[in-house]
Write an enzyme that holds these catalytic residues in place. Structure first.
Site, mmCIF file in Angstrom:
data_model
loop_
_atom_site.group_PDB
_atom_site.id
_atom_site.type_symbol
_atom_site.label_atom_id
_atom_site.label_comp_id
_atom_site.label_asym_id
_atom_site.label_seq_id
_atom_site.Cartn_x
_atom_site.Cartn_y
_atom_site.Cartn_z
ATOM 1 N N HIS A 44 -2.233 1.812 11.801
ATOM 2 C CA HIS A 44 -0.766 2.398 11.265
ATOM 3 C C HIS A 44 -0.382 3.843 11.795
ATOM 4 O O HIS A 44 -1.509 4.806 11.468
ATOM 5 C CB HIS A 44 -0.430 2.058 10.059
ATOM 6 C CG HIS A 44 -1.346 2.511 9.149
ATOM 7 N ND1 HIS A 44 -2.433 1.926 8.649
ATOM 8 C CD2 HIS A 44 -1.042 3.625 8.180
ATOM 9 C CE1 HIS A 44 -3.153 2.424 7.637
ATOM 10 N NE2 HIS A 44 -2.396 3.585 7.429
ATOM 11 N N HIS B 117 1.982 6.907 10.519
ATOM 12 C CA HIS B 117 3.064 7.377 9.603
ATOM 13 C C HIS B 117 4.071 8.370 10.492
ATOM 14 O O HIS B 117 3.370 9.068 10.987
ATOM 15 C CB HIS B 117 2.226 8.335 8.639
ATOM 16 C CG HIS B 117 1.556 7.568 7.674
ATOM 17 N ND1 HIS B 117 1.306 7.243 6.291
ATOM 18 C CD2 HIS B 117 0.154 7.240 7.775
ATOM 19 C CE1 HIS B 117 0.318 6.788 5.687
ATOM 20 N NE2 HIS B 117 -0.457 6.682 6.719
ATOM 21 N N GLU C 290 -6.584 3.784 3.892
ATOM 22 C CA GLU C 290 -6.444 2.913 2.967
ATOM 23 C C GLU C 290 -6.438 1.472 3.368
ATOM 24 O O GLU C 290 -7.125 0.599 2.655
ATOM 25 C CB GLU C 290 -5.571 3.221 1.886
ATOM 26 C CG GLU C 290 -5.689 4.361 1.158
ATOM 27 C CD GLU C 290 -4.376 4.835 0.305
ATOM 28 O OE1 GLU C 290 -3.510 4.343 0.388
ATOM 29 O OE2 GLU C 290 -4.551 5.884 -0.179
ATOM 30 N N VAL C 291 -5.633 1.291 4.518
ATOM 31 C CA VAL C 291 -5.245 0.033 4.925
ATOM 32 C C VAL C 291 -5.933 -0.056 6.197
ATOM 33 O O VAL C 291 -5.649 0.490 7.043
ATOM 34 C CB VAL C 291 -3.763 -0.215 4.976
ATOM 35 C CG1 VAL C 291 -3.531 -1.660 5.277
ATOM 36 C CG2 VAL C 291 -3.097 0.136 3.675
ATOM 37 N N ASN D 219 -4.737 7.812 9.991
ATOM 38 C CA ASN D 219 -5.938 8.121 9.582
ATOM 39 C C ASN D 219 -6.956 7.026 10.176
ATOM 40 O O ASN D 219 -6.482 5.778 10.104
ATOM 41 C CB ASN D 219 -5.825 7.945 7.903
ATOM 42 C CG ASN D 219 -5.025 8.949 7.359
ATOM 43 O OD1 ASN D 219 -5.077 10.179 7.731
ATOM 44 N ND2 ASN D 219 -4.042 8.623 6.562
ATOM 45 N N ARG E 222 9.403 0.944 5.468
ATOM 46 C CA ARG E 222 9.314 2.155 4.794
ATOM 47 C C ARG E 222 7.853 2.211 4.094
ATOM 48 O O ARG E 222 7.682 0.911 3.353
ATOM 49 C CB ARG E 222 10.463 2.274 4.000
ATOM 50 C CG ARG E 222 11.640 2.584 4.773
ATOM 51 C CD ARG E 222 12.836 3.026 4.067
ATOM 52 N NE ARG E 222 13.912 3.296 4.941
ATOM 53 C CZ ARG E 222 14.367 4.089 5.928
ATOM 54 N NH1 ARG E 222 13.610 4.935 6.126
ATOM 55 N NH2 ARG E 222 15.309 4.027 6.585
ATOM 56 N N ASP E 223 7.324 3.173 3.834
ATOM 57 C CA ASP E 223 6.025 3.330 3.091
ATOM 58 C C ASP E 223 6.614 2.953 1.575
ATOM 59 O O ASP E 223 7.548 3.613 0.936
ATOM 60 C CB ASP E 223 5.254 4.835 3.123
ATOM 61 C CG ASP E 223 4.020 4.561 2.662
ATOM 62 O OD1 ASP E 223 3.161 4.961 3.491
ATOM 63 O OD2 ASP E 223 3.901 4.640 1.473
ATOM 64 N N ILE E 224 5.742 2.404 0.880
ATOM 65 C CA ILE E 224 6.141 1.917 -0.581
ATOM 66 C C ILE E 224 5.783 2.974 -1.466
ATOM 67 O O ILE E 224 6.485 3.177 -2.504
ATOM 68 C CB ILE E 224 5.024 0.854 -0.954
ATOM 69 C CG1 ILE E 224 5.727 -0.092 -2.102
ATOM 70 C CG2 ILE E 224 3.577 1.415 -1.353
ATOM 71 C CD1 ILE E 224 5.118 -1.368 -2.369
HETATM 72 P P1 AMP Z 1 -3.383 5.319 4.827
HETATM 73 O O1 AMP Z 1 -4.044 5.868 4.169
HETATM 74 O O2 AMP Z 1 -2.936 5.985 6.216
HETATM 75 O O3 AMP Z 1 -4.454 4.001 5.115
HETATM 76 O O4 AMP Z 1 -1.994 4.871 4.299
HETATM 77 C C1 AMP Z 1 -1.697 3.465 3.883
HETATM 78 C C2 AMP Z 1 -0.345 3.844 3.568
HETATM 79 O O5 AMP Z 1 0.203 2.269 3.167
HETATM 80 C C3 AMP Z 1 0.049 4.520 2.262
HETATM 81 O O6 AMP Z 1 1.207 5.673 2.488
HETATM 82 C C4 AMP Z 1 0.709 3.493 1.136
HETATM 83 O O7 AMP Z 1 1.546 3.965 0.347
HETATM 84 C C5 AMP Z 1 1.235 2.482 2.175
HETATM 85 N N1 AMP Z 1 1.222 1.019 1.452
HETATM 86 C C6 AMP Z 1 0.396 0.143 0.985
HETATM 87 N N2 AMP Z 1 0.866 -0.814 0.831
HETATM 88 C C7 AMP Z 1 2.286 -0.936 1.437
HETATM 89 C C8 AMP Z 1 3.152 -1.743 1.191
HETATM 90 N N3 AMP Z 1 2.848 -3.040 0.561
HETATM 91 N N4 AMP Z 1 4.455 -1.687 1.780
HETATM 92 C C9 AMP Z 1 4.488 -0.527 2.460
HETATM 93 N N5 AMP Z 1 3.646 0.603 2.488
HETATM 94 C C10 AMP Z 1 2.148 0.341 1.657
#
Ligand code: AMP
Length: 122
Positions: free
Chosen positions: A104, A106, A99-100, A91, A32-34
């Site tokens: 991934h 969503h 961001e990450v 993304n 689950r997204d945080i």
């Molecule tokens: P993106 O902008 O597509 O890279 O989205 C990254 C997503 O990762 C965001 O929706 C964050 O809320 C989610 N996220 C970041 N750190 C964590 C974590 N430790 N556990 C779960 N979701 C996370």
């Protein structure tokens, strides 16, 4: 872009930080997204070290590609989203605000999601 093995999802895959896991198999981990944007907001990530959808679709094996996409569908189905509907989103890069830097997808659901994306003012 080289893969950064210290990114947060790599740490989750290695078990160094916890996640709210909903599914795991040989190819994928889902949790689950945080910071959920919808009542159901699940992230599905491949087990392999891929920076983004661009990297994954260019370099993953057929088995990884198929296994990952099967996992996305399975997770959405198990979350009860097949009937009401859901949105998958990935993304890639700066314009998409990724961001990450671990690929991934969503899965958004649990409410009416509206149509596509909100147009940006020009
Ligand atoms: P993106 O902008 O597509 O890279 O989205 C990254 C997503 O990762 C965001 O929706 C964050 O809320 C989610 N996220 C970041 N750190 C964590 C974590 N430790 N556990 C779960 N979701 C996370």
């Amino acid at each position: 872009m080289a893969y950064d093995s210290e990114n947060i999802f790599a740490k989750i895959l290695r078990g160094e930080i916890p996640c709210d896991k909903v599914f795991e198999d040989d190819h994928a981990l889902a949790f689950r997204d945080i910071n959920p944007q919808t009542p159901t907001h699940i992230l599905v990530i491949p087990k392999g070290a891929y920076v983004s959808s661009d990297d994954f679709t260019a370099n993953a094996s057929e088995a990884e590609l198929a296994g990952f996409l099967r996992a996305v569908g399975h997770v959405a189905r198990e979350a009860g989203l097949a009937a009401p509907g859901y949105r998958m989103l990935a993304n890639h890069g700066a314009d998409a605000h990724q961001e990450v830097p671990h690929f991934h997808v969503h899965i958004f659901g649990g409410q009416n999601l509206g149509r596509m994306i909100k147009p940006v003012d020009k």
